[in-house]
Design a protein around this motif. Structure first.
Motif: not given
Length: 137
Positions: A29-30, A41-43, A67-70, A103-104
């Motif tokens: 995570v950056t 935030v890039t994960i 469907y999953i929480d981020i 994802l960002t």
């Protein structure tokens, strides 16, 4: 089941008819400061659903995505009673395909940790690797 949308029928089948596990992991995570109080935030994470049979034999599920929480969180702190408190900056469901994804997401507030299924709602083989500490660029 009559009121369940087609897009979520897999969830009923997974939770009622099958032994379903996930192998979700946040790789990194950056965060980059965009303006005062805003961060991109890039994960980078991976996800895989597995089915187990009665003897514990696991096989990778073949599926388009679940469907999953981020989630992205500010640093934990304590409430007025001194209880530890988590501080979500962002928590949203995404349709996550198997394999690796990135994802960002822009948030207001300084992020401290982020990841996939951060509240451990899914049965995961290693739930402790779902989130990672944010590396501020």
């Amino acid at each position: 089941a009559a009121k369940t949308p087609d897009s979520l029928m897999y969830y009923l089948d997974d939770t009622w008819n099958k032994i379903t596990l996930y192998d979700n992991k946040t790789e990194s995570v950056t965060a980059k400061k965009i303006s005062e109080g805003e961060y991109d935030v890039t994960i980078k994470f991976s996800s895989q659903k597995l089915y187990a049979d009665g003897s514990g034999m696991e096989t990778n599920a073949n599926y388009a995505g679940d469907y999953i929480d981020i989630g992205i969180f500010a640093a934990d702190d304590q409430d007025a009673e001194g209880k530890d408190r988590v501080n979500p900056l962002y928590l949203q469901k995404y349709k996550i395909k198997p394999g690796e994804s990135t994802l960002t997401i822009r948030v207001k507030g300084e992020p401290a940790k982020a990841g996939i299924d951060p509240l451990n709602k899914l049965i995961d083989r290693l739930p402790d690797d779902n989130t990672a500490t944010v590396d501020l660029e």
